[in-house]
Structures are given as C-alpha cells and as structure tokens.
Design a protein around this motif. Structure first.
Motif, PDB file in Angstrom:
ATOM      1  N   GLN A 150      -7.931   0.715   9.789  1.00  0.00           N
ATOM      2  CA  GLN A 150      -7.009  -0.421   9.844  1.00  0.00           C
ATOM      3  C   GLN A 150      -6.791  -1.012   8.449  1.00  0.00           C
ATOM      4  OE1 GLN A 150      -8.481  -4.118  11.496  1.00  0.00           O
ATOM      5  NE2 GLN A 150      -6.588  -4.355  12.678  1.00  0.00           N
ATOM      6  N   LEU A 151      -7.874  -1.185   7.690  1.00  0.00           N
ATOM      7  CA  LEU A 151      -7.754  -1.750   6.346  1.00  0.00           C
ATOM      8  C   LEU A 151      -6.975  -0.824   5.416  1.00  0.00           C
ATOM      9  CD1 LEU A 151     -11.311  -3.300   5.926  1.00  0.00           C
ATOM     10  CD2 LEU A 151      -9.148  -4.497   6.329  1.00  0.00           C
ATOM     11  N   ILE A 152      -7.191   0.474   5.551  1.00  0.00           N
ATOM     12  CA  ILE A 152      -6.434   1.433   4.746  1.00  0.00           C
ATOM     13  C   ILE A 152      -4.946   1.324   5.067  1.00  0.00           C
ATOM     14  CG2 ILE A 152      -5.977   3.898   4.410  1.00  0.00           C
ATOM     15  CD1 ILE A 152      -9.042   4.306   4.721  1.00  0.00           C
ATOM     16  N   SER A 153      -4.645   1.192   6.346  1.00  0.00           N
ATOM     17  CA  SER A 153      -3.254   1.058   6.766  1.00  0.00           C
ATOM     18  C   SER A 153      -2.622  -0.211   6.172  1.00  0.00           C
ATOM     19  CB  SER A 153      -3.174   1.019   8.292  1.00  0.00           C
ATOM     20  OG  SER A 153      -1.853   0.833   8.712  1.00  0.00           O
ATOM     21  N   PHE A 154      -3.354  -1.323   6.218  1.00  0.00           N
ATOM     22  CA  PHE A 154      -2.844  -2.574   5.637  1.00  0.00           C
ATOM     23  C   PHE A 154      -2.622  -2.426   4.130  1.00  0.00           C
ATOM     24  CE2 PHE A 154      -5.066  -5.247   9.135  1.00  0.00           C
ATOM     25  CZ  PHE A 154      -3.996  -5.038   9.988  1.00  0.00           C
ATOM     26  N   ALA A 155      -3.566  -1.776   3.447  1.00  0.00           N
ATOM     27  CA  ALA A 155      -3.447  -1.595   2.002  1.00  0.00           C
ATOM     28  C   ALA A 155      -2.238  -0.734   1.665  1.00  0.00           C
ATOM     29  CB  ALA A 155      -4.724  -0.971   1.445  1.00  0.00           C
ATOM     30  N   LEU A 156      -2.040   0.335   2.428  1.00  0.00           N
ATOM     31  CA  LEU A 156      -0.885   1.192   2.182  1.00  0.00           C
ATOM     32  C   LEU A 156       0.430   0.449   2.438  1.00  0.00           C
ATOM     33  CD1 LEU A 156      -2.104   4.613   3.594  1.00  0.00           C
ATOM     34  CD2 LEU A 156      -1.658   4.028   1.208  1.00  0.00           C
ATOM     35  N   ASP A 157       0.444  -0.387   3.480  1.00  0.00           N
ATOM     36  CA  ASP A 157       1.650  -1.191   3.733  1.00  0.00           C
ATOM     37  C   ASP A 157       1.945  -2.112   2.553  1.00  0.00           C
ATOM     38  OD1 ASP A 157       1.856  -0.013   6.221  1.00  0.00           O
ATOM     39  OD2 ASP A 157       1.044  -1.744   7.324  1.00  0.00           O
ATOM     40  N   GLU A 158       0.911  -2.727   2.004  1.00  0.00           N
ATOM     41  CA  GLU A 158       1.079  -3.631   0.865  1.00  0.00           C
ATOM     42  C   GLU A 158       1.559  -2.872  -0.368  1.00  0.00           C
ATOM     43  OE1 GLU A 158       1.257  -7.101  -1.297  1.00  0.00           O
ATOM     44  OE2 GLU A 158       1.036  -6.847   0.864  1.00  0.00           O
ATOM     45  N   VAL A 159       1.002  -1.702  -0.612  1.00  0.00           N
ATOM     46  CA  VAL A 159       1.419  -0.889  -1.756  1.00  0.00           C
ATOM     47  C   VAL A 159       2.874  -0.470  -1.585  1.00  0.00           C
ATOM     48  CG1 VAL A 159       1.087   1.356  -2.867  1.00  0.00           C
ATOM     49  CG2 VAL A 159      -0.887  -0.087  -2.378  1.00  0.00           C
ATOM     50  N   GLU A 160       3.228  -0.077  -0.374  1.00  0.00           N
ATOM     51  CA  GLU A 160       4.618   0.322  -0.126  1.00  0.00           C
ATOM     52  C   GLU A 160       5.564  -0.840  -0.409  1.00  0.00           C
ATOM     53  OE1 GLU A 160       7.473   2.120   3.416  1.00  0.00           O
ATOM     54  OE2 GLU A 160       5.380   1.614   3.851  1.00  0.00           O
ATOM     55  N   LYS A 161       5.172  -2.020   0.026  1.00  0.00           N
ATOM     56  CA  LYS A 161       6.005  -3.212  -0.196  1.00  0.00           C
ATOM     57  C   LYS A 161       6.179  -3.463  -1.699  1.00  0.00           C
ATOM     58  CE  LYS A 161       5.157  -7.877   0.025  1.00  0.00           C
ATOM     59  NZ  LYS A 161       4.217  -8.884   0.378  1.00  0.00           N
TER      60      LYS A 161
END
Length: 116
Positions: free
Chosen positions: A25-36
């Motif tokens: 879940q945390l990896i997914s959140f981090a990737l979403d933030e990086v994408e943004k």
C-alpha cells in the motif's frame, strides 16, 4: 455558504491486514505521488533518473536474468526435495522387503554372507 471542492481525492480503504500488504500500500501511495510530481514538472532529477534507468534495456535484461535464476533455484529446490523423498521411499521399501523376507529387525549386509 457553499462547500469548497477538494482538489485531491481522499481514498478510504480498509487498513492492510499484513505487513506485506501495508508495504504494498505504501509503495502504491509513493508511486502515485511520484507520478503526480512528474506530471506537474516538480519531480527531482534523481527521481527522473531512477525511472529512466528502470526503462533501460540493460536493466530489463538484468531483471530477466534474475527471474531465470529464480526459476532455476526453484527447480533445484524441487529436485532436492524429490530426491530426499525418493530416498525415504527407497528406505521404506527396503524395510518392507526385509519384513516380508523374515529379516525384520535384523540388519542385512552382503559382507555377513561372505563370513559364513
């Protein structure tokens, strides 16, 4: 007064049940933030370099090699487990043959025959 719309969508998800799920879940959140940040143009050069490196052919070949090595290790592990299992079955069969031949409880060695 009218409510102001939130600019970001708040996700309400069930809390993870295992540490592995939490990590995912945390990896997914981090990737979403990086994408943004990449879309906004505010990503650091280190972040951009990291993702460019992941996209390189050399990195893809390394990943393929690691996957193949993992497959080979799994196959070796299965072979070792099978050989241990077959060895145990072989010993059980020998014990059964000894019992059927009336030698139960006795150790049978070829050298014993030569001594008589």
């Amino acid at each position: 007064m009218a409510r102001a719309k939130k600019t970001e969508e708040v996700r309400k998800t069930r809390p993870p049940l295992t540490p592995e799920a939490r990590e995912s879940q945390l990896i997914s959140f981090a990737l979403d933030e990086v994408e943004k940040r990449i879309r906004d143009g505010t990503a650091s050069s280190q972040v951009l370099t990291h993702f460019l490196k992941l996209a390189s052919r050399n990195e893809q070949l390394k990943n393929e090699r690691l996957e193949e090595e993992n497959k080979m290790l799994r196959a070796k592990t299965k072979a070792l487990e099978a050989s241990v299992d077959s060895g145990e079955r072989y010993e059980a069969a020998l014990r059964a043959f000894r019992e059927y031949s009336g030698q139960a409880g006795q150790e049978y060695y070829e050298d014993d025959e030569n001594l008589q």
